[in-house]
Design a protein around this motif. Structure first.
Motif, PDB file in Angstrom:
ATOM      1  N   GLN A  85       0.937  -1.087   0.046  1.00 19.71           N
ATOM      2  CA  GLN A  85      -0.018   0.162   0.068  1.00 19.71           C
ATOM      3  C   GLN A  85       0.706   1.271   0.140  1.00 19.71           C
ATOM      4  OE1 GLN A  85      -0.264  -2.426   2.421  1.00 19.71           O
ATOM      5  NE2 GLN A  85      -0.559  -1.438   4.292  1.00 19.71           N
ATOM      6  N   SER A  86       2.032   1.171   0.349  1.00 22.43           N
ATOM      7  CA  SER A  86       2.955   2.358   0.331  1.00 22.43           C
ATOM      8  C   SER A  86       4.227   1.954   0.074  1.00 22.43           C
ATOM      9  CB  SER A  86       2.996   3.056   1.832  1.00 22.43           C
ATOM     10  OG  SER A  86       3.250   2.435   2.608  1.00 22.43           O
ATOM     11  N   ASP A  87       5.263   3.007  -0.167  1.00 21.22           N
ATOM     12  CA  ASP A  87       6.917   2.769  -0.160  1.00 21.22           C
ATOM     13  C   ASP A  87       7.288   2.456   1.063  1.00 21.22           C
ATOM     14  OD1 ASP A  87       6.742   3.429  -2.984  1.00 21.22           O
ATOM     15  OD2 ASP A  87       7.081   5.640  -2.520  1.00 21.22           O
ATOM     16  N   GLU A  88       6.806   2.862   2.083  1.00 21.19           N
ATOM     17  CA  GLU A  88       7.588   2.453   3.351  1.00 21.19           C
ATOM     18  C   GLU A  88       7.092   1.035   3.735  1.00 21.19           C
ATOM     19  OE1 GLU A  88       6.607   6.749   3.332  1.00 21.19           O
ATOM     20  OE2 GLU A  88       5.593   5.069   2.908  1.00 21.19           O
ATOM     21  N   MET A  89       5.850   0.381   3.585  1.00 27.75           N
ATOM     22  CA  MET A  89       5.439  -0.902   3.623  1.00 27.75           C
ATOM     23  C   MET A  89       6.261  -1.948   2.723  1.00 27.75           C
ATOM     24  SD  MET A  89       3.474  -1.131   6.090  1.00 27.75           S
ATOM     25  CE  MET A  89       3.154  -2.841   5.740  1.00 27.75           C
ATOM     26  N   ALA A  90       6.568  -1.189   1.307  1.00 24.26           N
ATOM     27  CA  ALA A  90       7.388  -2.269   0.282  1.00 24.26           C
ATOM     28  C   ALA A  90       8.520  -2.411   1.014  1.00 24.26           C
ATOM     29  CB  ALA A  90       7.352  -1.506  -0.736  1.00 24.26           C
ATOM     30  N   THR A  91       9.310  -1.296   1.578  1.00 22.74           N
ATOM     31  CA  THR A  91      10.767  -1.332   2.244  1.00 22.74           C
ATOM     32  C   THR A  91      10.658  -2.195   3.135  1.00 22.74           C
ATOM     33  OG1 THR A  91      11.369   0.855   1.362  1.00 22.74           O
ATOM     34  CG2 THR A  91      12.639  -0.249   3.011  1.00 22.74           C
ATOM     35  N   LEU A  92       9.722  -2.337   4.239  1.00 23.09           N
ATOM     36  CA  LEU A  92       9.518  -3.075   5.338  1.00 23.09           C
ATOM     37  C   LEU A  92       9.505  -4.526   5.043  1.00 23.09           C
ATOM     38  CD1 LEU A  92       9.344  -2.863   8.477  1.00 23.09           C
ATOM     39  CD2 LEU A  92       6.900  -2.633   8.216  1.00 23.09           C
ATOM     40  N   GLU A  93       8.632  -4.722   3.929  1.00 26.29           N
ATOM     41  CA  GLU A  93       8.201  -6.125   3.699  1.00 26.29           C
ATOM     42  C   GLU A  93       9.498  -6.627   3.105  1.00 26.29           C
ATOM     43  OE1 GLU A  93       7.006  -9.710   2.318  1.00 26.29           O
ATOM     44  OE2 GLU A  93       5.671  -8.352   3.604  1.00 26.29           O
ATOM     45  N   GLY A  94      10.579  -6.125   2.178  1.00 25.77           N
ATOM     46  CA  GLY A  94      11.655  -6.367   1.821  1.00 25.77           C
ATOM     47  C   GLY A  94      12.682  -6.811   2.746  1.00 25.77           C
TER      48      GLY A  94
END
Length: 580
Positions: A85-94
């Motif tokens: 849903q967001s760039d922050e969540m994408a980075t956290l997921e990775g």
């Protein structure tokens, strides 16, 4: 050679130890989460092009997508994007899940590039032009390369409204070859949103188990009724003595007497590990679609699969008690969406704001730029609704009648262009308000830079403050000024406001009752559509709420709500609030 075993069998043999960021350590064992078997099978079924999973939070839904991704990298590679849903969540997921999982699988680890230009925190490029990318639900991220595999995470989020279709079109080239797959994973959202429609378009399969009493298949749903008696509850229940005389629920009593009742025979299943083990052994999906599509599978499970009944009973009771006390449905909707993985449904009669009554002399927006005022004008206000891409802006002139004349409404790209609109129409800095709901830090910076005010809407109905004229404590539909520190010794002023009361004022004005609401003859035609993007609905007898019925298209309404809030705070418009 590619391993053609089911994904969960491959994962069991290839993952000796789950990364520490996962709750369950050791080898992956699908017997702990048997509701994942059918969805995982659908992802390697050559006939299935799409899989939708409507799942309760903390029930292994994201893990399912991650396992499928790792399996494909080794056994059936293709370009893949995993959209959060967001760039922050994408980075956290990775950082916390996806790449630690890759590193824990020897078959994936040996083909992973070292961190560097071909491997970052959100993407990895393999030989032969293949790639895996974590990105956000941003329109620019969904208009790039073609992909074979598309994973869309939490599509109930409003930011998916204008992005989802573009995201799904990324697989078109591979879809034509019959090799693509789209996976939607989400909790429940709002009736009619992408999460709701995605599940409805598929096979609609409900996770069920066999009753320990009669042996019939029963859906593991928290809320349900007896098959032969609609007046009697089944599913998750508790003793009647948990209901107090004032209709609230004794949370402790509900939790300690929680149990599950079969909808066929009324057999009671205790809140025990033995019950949950029986459900895992006998668990299966029941298709509810009368004519299910072969190429689109959809699956649904609720929190009962992974959480004790007493915790769910307590949370349910807390939500009901909160509503009884404050008339605020937020905890109720969250329970339905997150624990039941169902859409929040609103119904009954609706009031739709589309036709704007205006019986005054026609005027144009260019007539009243800076230096030219409306007859009787006492205040000019600009409101700004910040979005991920651009800003929606409304400028209005206010008279003591009270009457509100729209001078400009539209969308522009940059904050400096917003400032230019302010200067063009001569709006004082202290009469400019920007919505803090999205990117509050950026809004606070704007307010300090330009001398504006921030606005933050709440479902709360009132704030108690002392009337400076009478000295009495009274309820107001807004807070007193608050300040947000942004560093460097600067603080940004903002107000909290009751969106319900302000929307009521706008609705009354637009329909010709209350504030006189005027529009220019050359006004933006989208404004009326934005008003129609929300409806006031009776969600239960005597209880009305404003509901967004067209996602991400209500910016004009939001701007006008803030216009009214500024007028109320300034004393231009009086809004009496009773005891809440």
């Amino acid at each position: 050679m590619p391993d053609r075993r089911p994904i969960y069998e491959w994962a069991h043999d290839c993952i000796e130890e789950m990364p520490s960021s996962y709750a369950i350590q050791g080898r992956f064992n699908v017997r702990n989460s048997p509701w994942l078997i059918d969805p995982l099978d659908s992802m390697i079924d050559p006939v299935v092009r799409r899989t939708t999973v409507s799942k309760a939070i903390q029930s292994a839904g994201t893990l399912m997508a991650e396992l499928a991704t790792a399996y494909r990298i080794v056994n059936d590679p293709g370009p893949c994007t995993f959209t959060c849903q967001s760039d922050e969540m994408a980075t956290l997921e990775g950082k916390t899940r996806m790449f630690p999982l890759f590193e824990s699988i020897e078959q994936v680890r040996r083909i992973l590039p070292r961190p560097g230009p071909f491997r970052t925190q959100t993407e990895v490029f393999f030989p032969g032009g293949l790639f895996f990318r974590l990105n956000s639900a941003n329109i620019s991220h969904q208009q790039s390369q073609s992909v074979r595999y598309k994973i869309n995470d939490e599509i109930w989020m409003p930011r998916w409204a204008d992005v989802y279709d573009d995201a799904c079109k990324r697989v078109t080239a591979f879809e034509q070859q019959g090799t693509s797959h789209i996976l939607d994973v989400s909790q429940g959202g709002i009736e009619g949103d992408h999460a709701d429609r995605s599940f409805a378009n598929g096979s609609q399969e409900e996770w069920s188990a066999k009753c320990a009493g009669c042996g019939e298949s029963m859906p593991l749903h928290i809320r349900q009724r007896m098959i032969d008696d609609e007046t009697t509850r089944a599913g998750l229940v508790w003793n009647k003595d948990a209901k107090r005389d004032d209709e609230t629920i004794d949370e402790v009593r509900a939790a300690e007497t929680a149990r599950f009742v079969c909808c066929h025979c009324g057999h009671e299943h205790g809140d025990t590990d033995q019950t949950r083990a029986h459900w895992r052994r006998s668990g299966h999906y029941v298709c509810k679609h009368e004519n299910p599509p072969l190429d689109w599978k959809s699956y649904h499970w609720e929190a009962l699969v992974a959480h004790p009944m007493h915790l769910l009973a307590r949370e349910f009771a807390q939500a009901e008690n909160h509503f009884a006390k404050y008339k605020d449905d937020s905890p109720r909707s969250k329970f339905r969406q997150k624990r039941e993985a169902r859409s929040w449904v609103v119904s009954r009669e609706a009031i739709n704001l589309f036709t704007i009554e205006d019986d005054g002399e026609p005027y144009t927006s260019e007539q009243y730029i800076a230096g030219t005022t409306i007859p009787g004008e006492v205040m000019r206000i600009m409101t700004v609704d910040r979005q991920q891409a651009g800003f929606w802006v409304e400028v209005r002139a206010w008279t003591a009648e009270p009457a509100s004349w729209q001078l400009w409404f539209g969308k522009i790209d940059t904050i400096d262009m917003v400032r230019a609109i302010q200067i063009k129409y001569g709006v004082p800095d202290q009469c400019c308000a920007e919505d803090r709901r999205y990117q509050p830090a950026s809004v606070d910076a704007d307010c300090v830079r330009f001398g504006w005010r921030g606005m933050m809407g709440y479902k709360r109905k009132s704030w108690t403050m002392r009337n400076e004229q009478t000295g009495n404590l009274e309820n107001y539909p807004h807070s007193d000024p608050k300040f947000s520190a942004i560093g460097g010794g600067h603080s940004a002023p903002y107000y909290e406001l009751s969106t319900f009361h302000m929307k009521e004022l706008v609705a009354s004005a637009v329909t010709g009752d209350g504030i006189r609401w005027r529009q220019p003859v050359d006004g933006n035609p989208l404004y009326g559509e934005h008003l129609a993007a929300e409806e006031k609905r009776e969600v239960r007898p005597g209880v009305w709420e404003w509901i967004e019925v067209k996602q991400n298209h209500n910016h004009g309404f939001d701007c006008s709500v803030m216009q009214t809030a500024v007028a109320v705070i300034a004393g231009m418009v009086h809004c009496r609030v009773g005891e809440d």
